[in-house]
Every structure is written in C-alpha cells, then in structure tokens.
Design a protein around this motif. Sequence first.
Motif, PDB file in Angstrom:
ATOM      1  N   LEU A  26       0.789  -1.164   0.219  1.00 18.42           N
ATOM      2  CA  LEU A  26       0.583   0.192  -0.032  1.00 18.42           C
ATOM      3  C   LEU A  26       0.710   1.369  -0.030  1.00 18.42           C
ATOM      4  O   LEU A  26       0.674   2.329   0.702  1.00 18.42           O
ATOM      5  CB  LEU A  26      -1.174  -0.347   1.228  1.00 18.42           C
ATOM      6  N   GLU A  27       2.195   1.354  -0.721  1.00 21.77           N
ATOM      7  CA  GLU A  27       2.963   2.082  -0.774  1.00 21.77           C
ATOM      8  C   GLU A  27       2.906   3.459  -1.306  1.00 21.77           C
ATOM      9  O   GLU A  27       3.023   4.910  -1.160  1.00 21.77           O
ATOM     10  CB  GLU A  27       4.052   2.025  -1.269  1.00 21.77           C
ATOM     11  N   THR A  28       1.729   3.694  -2.336  1.00 17.12           N
ATOM     12  CA  THR A  28       1.581   4.743  -3.166  1.00 17.12           C
ATOM     13  C   THR A  28      -0.430   5.301  -2.655  1.00 17.12           C
ATOM     14  O   THR A  28      -0.766   5.780  -3.608  1.00 17.12           O
ATOM     15  CB  THR A  28       0.907   3.893  -4.139  1.00 17.12           C
ATOM     16  N   LEU A  29      -0.407   4.831  -1.417  1.00 21.14           N
ATOM     17  CA  LEU A  29      -1.994   5.076  -1.084  1.00 21.14           C
ATOM     18  C   LEU A  29      -1.564   6.073  -0.068  1.00 21.14           C
ATOM     19  O   LEU A  29      -0.939   6.112   0.790  1.00 21.14           O
ATOM     20  CB  LEU A  29      -2.662   3.805  -0.167  1.00 21.14           C
ATOM     21  N   VAL A  70      -1.295  18.929   3.165  1.00 24.02           N
ATOM     22  CA  VAL A  70      -0.787  18.081   2.128  1.00 24.02           C
ATOM     23  C   VAL A  70       0.444  18.697   1.818  1.00 24.02           C
ATOM     24  O   VAL A  70      -0.047  19.565   1.088  1.00 24.02           O
ATOM     25  CB  VAL A  70      -1.609  17.216   1.910  1.00 24.02           C
ATOM     26  N   SER A  71       1.521  18.038   1.528  1.00 20.57           N
ATOM     27  CA  SER A  71       2.456  18.460   0.641  1.00 20.57           C
ATOM     28  C   SER A  71       2.094  18.071  -1.090  1.00 20.57           C
ATOM     29  O   SER A  71       1.066  16.944  -0.888  1.00 20.57           O
ATOM     30  CB  SER A  71       3.586  17.877   1.202  1.00 20.57           C
ATOM     31  N   THR A  72       2.567  18.459  -1.492  1.00 18.35           N
ATOM     32  CA  THR A  72       2.016  18.299  -2.686  1.00 18.35           C
ATOM     33  C   THR A  72       3.256  17.266  -3.564  1.00 18.35           C
ATOM     34  O   THR A  72       2.307  16.605  -4.365  1.00 18.35           O
ATOM     35  CB  THR A  72       2.956  19.749  -4.068  1.00 18.35           C
ATOM     36  N   ASN A  77       2.498  11.661  -6.205  1.00 16.82           N
ATOM     37  CA  ASN A  77       2.504  10.406  -6.449  1.00 16.82           C
ATOM     38  C   ASN A  77       2.214   9.798  -5.339  1.00 16.82           C
ATOM     39  O   ASN A  77       2.531   8.595  -5.395  1.00 16.82           O
ATOM     40  CB  ASN A  77       4.417  10.902  -5.360  1.00 16.82           C
ATOM     41  N   ASN A  78       0.659   9.630  -5.088  1.00 15.89           N
ATOM     42  CA  ASN A  78      -0.720   8.911  -4.464  1.00 15.89           C
ATOM     43  C   ASN A  78      -2.370   8.518  -4.994  1.00 15.89           C
ATOM     44  O   ASN A  78      -1.729   9.647  -5.603  1.00 15.89           O
ATOM     45  CB  ASN A  78      -0.224   9.115  -3.071  1.00 15.89           C
ATOM     46  N   GLU A 134     -10.065  11.824 -10.986  1.00 16.73           N
ATOM     47  CA  GLU A 134      -8.770  12.153 -11.653  1.00 16.73           C
ATOM     48  C   GLU A 134      -8.442  12.440 -10.809  1.00 16.73           C
ATOM     49  O   GLU A 134      -8.752  12.900 -10.900  1.00 16.73           O
ATOM     50  CB  GLU A 134      -8.713  11.772 -12.881  1.00 16.73           C
ATOM     51  N   SER A 135      -7.813  12.737  -9.803  1.00 18.26           N
ATOM     52  CA  SER A 135      -6.358  13.273  -8.831  1.00 18.26           C
ATOM     53  C   SER A 135      -6.159  14.354 -10.439  1.00 18.26           C
ATOM     54  O   SER A 135      -5.505  14.563 -10.877  1.00 18.26           O
ATOM     55  CB  SER A 135      -5.282  12.747  -8.717  1.00 18.26           C
ATOM     56  N   PRO A 136      -6.735  15.625  -9.663  1.00 22.82           N
ATOM     57  CA  PRO A 136      -6.224  17.264 -10.092  1.00 22.82           C
ATOM     58  C   PRO A 136      -4.457  17.081 -10.056  1.00 22.82           C
ATOM     59  O   PRO A 136      -4.137  18.235 -10.998  1.00 22.82           O
ATOM     60  CB  PRO A 136      -7.145  17.492  -9.363  1.00 22.82           C
ATOM     61  N   TRP A 137      -3.560  16.777  -9.274  1.00 20.60           N
ATOM     62  CA  TRP A 137      -2.420  16.390  -9.239  1.00 20.60           C
ATOM     63  C   TRP A 137      -1.301  15.301 -10.101  1.00 20.60           C
ATOM     64  O   TRP A 137      -0.305  16.036 -10.318  1.00 20.60           O
ATOM     65  CB  TRP A 137      -1.654  16.479  -7.446  1.00 20.60           C
TER      66      TRP A 137
END
Length: 178
Positions: A26-29, A70-72, A77-78, A134-137
């Motif tokens: 779950l490292e990308t969560l 929350v950092s950018t 990246n998640n 979809e993530s805006p980042w």
Amino acid sequence: QPTETNTQNLQNINTYPLPFINSPTLETLLVILPSQDSTAWALAAQLVADLGLKANGTLIQIKTSFGDSVSTDLLKNNDILVLGRASSLPIMNDLNPILPAPFDNGSDQASERDEQIIYRLPSTTDLGYLQWVESPWNSSRTVLVITGSTPQGLKWAAQSLIDPKLNSKLSGNLAVIQ
C-alpha cells in the motif's frame, strides 16, 4: 502506431479496492483526514485494515496527512483516500471543482445542481457520499472522497466500501448512501 490507453478513465467506484491495492505494501496510498475527528480516524483504520487484507502485503507502508497540511509531493505521487466531513477538510477547496457533487463552503451536504431533480433535505439528514475522480495533481492517480453529511452518514459511506454485500452494488463516480 501504438496508442496509450488511460485505464484511469475506465475505473470507478465498482473497481474499488483497485487502484489502492496495486502495491502489496500500500506504499502508493495516501489517506487524508481531518485533524480533529476521531470518528474519521477510526473509520480510516478500518478501511486501511481491510485494504491491507486485500493487498496481501507483509508490511504496510501507507502515508497519512491532515487535510490542512498535505505536501504537493504526496498529492502528486499517490492514490488518495480523503475521509471525513467536507467542512473539516480544507483540501476539499481543491477537489470541489472536479467532484460530481461538490460541497458548498462550510457545508457537509453535497450539491447536485446539475441534476434534473434536486432534493432539498434537512441539514440533519444522514447521508454518506463516495466520489471517485481522477487526481487533479496527477492524471494517472485516483482520488476517492469518502464523506458524510453527519457522523452517521460518514460511517455508512465507509462501511459500504468494506461490506462485500454493499460494495458489490456500488458503481459510477458518485454514490449517495442512506
């Protein structure tokens, strides 16, 4: 010439727990929570425990952050689970423009202004919301917003992801749980 297919566009609530368990650890969560909501924290623990069982990893490495700090880098990246009442999550200001049912400033009830039928409910009505975008980042990442108009509504929304009988009935990019 080969074309790239964005599978992100094919995903919605019925693909849950994907993409959140694409990594066995779950490292990308990234789980984003309100800083002062023990109900949201307890629900997040239940969701992450359920995801951990489904991911089959021996070591779980999720990231958590409060919604106001929350950092950018984390956002880019998640895949992200945002969990809590909308009014207590400053990150909702960034997400509202892309949500299927955005929240008015300071409100915990989603607004479905573009629908043919608009329901006007008392502010005390218990509703849970699941919104998949979809993530805006980072367009290759997913954001699942789990909110509720009340603490009970928030519990219902989170439980609908954990309970296989309820989860199998979810579909689309917006689910209202009552």
